[in-house]
Write an enzyme that holds these catalytic residues in place. Structure first.
Site, mmCIF file in Angstrom:
data_model
loop_
_atom_site.group_PDB
_atom_site.id
_atom_site.type_symbol
_atom_site.label_atom_id
_atom_site.label_comp_id
_atom_site.label_asym_id
_atom_site.label_seq_id
_atom_site.Cartn_x
_atom_site.Cartn_y
_atom_site.Cartn_z
ATOM 1 N N SER A 188 0.031 11.818 -6.044
ATOM 2 C CA SER A 188 0.156 10.840 -5.092
ATOM 3 C C SER A 188 -1.311 10.301 -4.934
ATOM 4 O O SER A 188 -2.453 10.564 -5.335
ATOM 5 C CB SER A 188 0.569 11.435 -3.910
ATOM 6 O OG SER A 188 0.137 10.465 -2.499
ATOM 7 N N SER A 189 -1.359 8.758 -4.707
ATOM 8 C CA SER A 189 -2.647 8.212 -4.526
ATOM 9 C C SER A 189 -3.320 8.788 -3.207
ATOM 10 O O SER A 189 -4.624 8.263 -3.022
ATOM 11 C CB SER A 189 -2.402 6.704 -4.217
ATOM 12 O OG SER A 189 -1.504 6.404 -3.260
ATOM 13 N N CYS A 190 -2.852 9.485 -2.326
ATOM 14 C CA CYS A 190 -3.556 10.090 -1.245
ATOM 15 C C CYS A 190 -4.699 11.024 -1.661
ATOM 16 O O CYS A 190 -5.237 11.472 -0.705
ATOM 17 C CB CYS A 190 -2.631 10.622 -0.135
ATOM 18 S SG CYS A 190 -1.813 12.115 -0.645
ATOM 19 N N TYR A 242 -1.831 17.942 2.489
ATOM 20 C CA TYR A 242 -0.835 17.562 1.413
ATOM 21 C C TYR A 242 -1.723 17.000 0.332
ATOM 22 O O TYR A 242 -1.424 17.260 -1.069
ATOM 23 C CB TYR A 242 0.019 16.326 2.048
ATOM 24 C CG TYR A 242 0.969 15.418 0.956
ATOM 25 C CD1 TYR A 242 2.090 16.328 0.647
ATOM 26 C CD2 TYR A 242 0.616 14.303 0.411
ATOM 27 C CE1 TYR A 242 2.812 15.618 -0.418
ATOM 28 C CE2 TYR A 242 1.392 13.573 -0.477
ATOM 29 C CZ TYR A 242 2.729 14.290 -0.859
ATOM 30 O OH TYR A 242 3.372 13.804 -1.730
ATOM 31 N N HIS A 288 8.279 5.765 4.943
ATOM 32 C CA HIS A 288 7.218 4.932 4.409
ATOM 33 C C HIS A 288 7.513 3.406 4.805
ATOM 34 O O HIS A 288 8.483 2.944 5.382
ATOM 35 C CB HIS A 288 7.202 4.913 2.974
ATOM 36 C CG HIS A 288 6.376 6.420 2.664
ATOM 37 N ND1 HIS A 288 7.279 7.156 1.615
ATOM 38 C CD2 HIS A 288 5.426 7.265 2.987
ATOM 39 C CE1 HIS A 288 6.714 8.129 1.472
ATOM 40 N NE2 HIS A 288 5.620 8.364 2.414
ATOM 41 N N LYS A 348 -1.972 18.455 -3.749
ATOM 42 C CA LYS A 348 -1.815 17.451 -4.782
ATOM 43 C C LYS A 348 -3.101 17.499 -5.720
ATOM 44 O O LYS A 348 -2.711 17.707 -7.049
ATOM 45 C CB LYS A 348 -1.666 16.064 -4.617
ATOM 46 C CG LYS A 348 -0.203 15.853 -3.549
ATOM 47 C CD LYS A 348 0.870 15.956 -4.772
ATOM 48 C CE LYS A 348 2.421 15.841 -4.307
ATOM 49 N NZ LYS A 348 3.246 16.200 -5.086
#
Ligand SMILES: NC(=O)c1ccc[n+]([C@@H]2O[C@H](COP(=O)([O-])OP(=O)(O)OC[C@H]3O[C@@H](n4cnc5c(N)ncnc54)[C@H](OP(=O)(O)O)[C@@H]3O)[C@@H](O)[C@H]2O)c1
Length: 326
Positions: A108-110, A137, A184, A141
């Site tokens: 994920s981009s996070c 999270y 989201h 990832k």
């Protein structure tokens, strides 16, 4: 299909996993293995080991994860870090032990630092402090990427394995989560505009000034990107990555302000009322856009225009509402 591999899609009931299954089927793939969460809890090591030893897939798409918005990430940090780490460890390790040669992990981009330069390049990984609200999270990832890299580094030559990672931007589309507190931006706005239209509400209130911009990718495009990266020949993949920086960004390629997104959705949904911006509420990060030039340079590009994707997403929301009634 000649010499068709057997492919396990983990998380096939989810938004991304179901899109990957549709994409594989559209390409003529017939040997697809799936298990619901109830049939196989990927947190259970011995059950996952038994599954892999029995089914012996050739390839794995790891799209199962514990996913949620800011509220859930903040409220359940232990569940988010444990649930994701354990699923990744179980699936990647047992896939390796059972002889899986190719695996694609969805991150994920996070994973990127809160203040990363925009657009965010792959090299920004681990160059700064993460966003605190979803740090557990994000750490899980990042661990997923590093698991893939470490297995490649230790066993790549000896066992012929090739485990890759893709980092999607914000996704939307069929199968999205429309939970009122836990969704989201796009599904949350679809739900609110639809409710306002049905209730003939004069206006919809949106948090903040509407000026922050975000990037949104239609999930069917993400599924195409996933298969594209899985099938990239090894030479091309290796030429564009390095053993300890192997993940690939997948984005739409441009961003849009929350204000423009809201007006686009108002049009797509046919809501006749006004949009009000509640400027007393916080805006969040001003801009979040991934640099997707790596995957674009290798030949993949998003093909669904935002308005078209939002229209399809709204149609799937209407079907979801119908299904709730029956
Ligand atoms: N949605 C986005 O905007 C977005 C953006 C960037 C990256 N991604 C990534 O894409 C991947 C998939 O996301 P998604 O949006 O498709 O999420 P999703 O719709 O919530 O799907 C995740 C699936 O994984 C399953 N799952 C979770 N824990 C499991 C377990 N212990 N055992 C078996 N199955 C389990 C879930 O089943 P249950 O629902 O039954 O628990 C669900 O079917 C994730 O890695 C996510 O980080 C998503």
């Amino acid at each position: 299909m000649k010499n068709e591999p057997t492919i396990y899609v983990a998380g096939h009931k989810g938004m991304v996993g179901s899109a990957i299954v549709r994409e594989l089927q559209a390409r003529g793939q017939t040997k697809i293995i799936t298990r619901t969460h109830a049939e196989l809890d990927l947190c259970n090591q011995s059950d996952v080991a038994h599954f892999f030893q029995t089914e012996k897939p050739d390839q794995v798409y790891l799209a199962a994860a514990k996913v949620g918005g800011i509220y859930a990430n903040n409220a359940y940090p232990a569940e988010f870090i444990y649930g994701n780490l354990i699923v990744e460890c179980n699936v990647i390790h047992q896939a390796f032990l059972s002889g899986v040669k190719k695996l694609l992990f969805l991150g994920s981009s996070c994973i990127y630092p809160r203040l990363a330069n925009q657009p965010i390049v792959e090299e920004a990984l681990m160059t700064g402090t993460l966003e605190p609200t979803n740090e557990p999270y994000a750490i899980a990832k990042i661990a997923g990427i590093k698991l893939c890299e470490s297995y490649n580094r230790q066993y790549g030559s000896s066992h012929g394995i090739d485990y890759r990672s893709v980092m999607p931007t914000n996704l939307y589309g069929p199968g999205d989560n429309y939970h009122p507190e836990n969704s989201h931006v796009v599904p949350g706005l679809i739900r609110r505009f639809h409710d306002a239209k049905r209730q003939v509400a004069p206006s919809v209130k949106i948090w903040g000034t509407g000026t922050p911009s975000r990037e949104f990718l239609f999930v069917n495009d993400m599924a195409k990107a996933s298969v594209f990266v899985m099938e990239l020949n090894k030479e091309q993949y290796e030429a564009n990555t390095s053993p300890m920086l192997s993940h690939i960004n997948v984005g739409f390629g441009s961003d849009i302000s929350i204000r423009d997104l809201a007006y686009l959705l108002k049009e797509v949904i046919g809501y006749p009322g006004e949009i009000e911006f509640d400027t007393s509420k916080p805006d969040g990060t001003p801009r979040k856009l991934m640099d997707s030039s790596k995957i674009q340079g290798m030949g993949w590009q998003a093909t669904t225009p935002l308005k078209e994707g939002l229209y399809e997403a709204y149609q799937s929301y209407l079907k979801y509402l119908d299904a709730q009634k029956t």
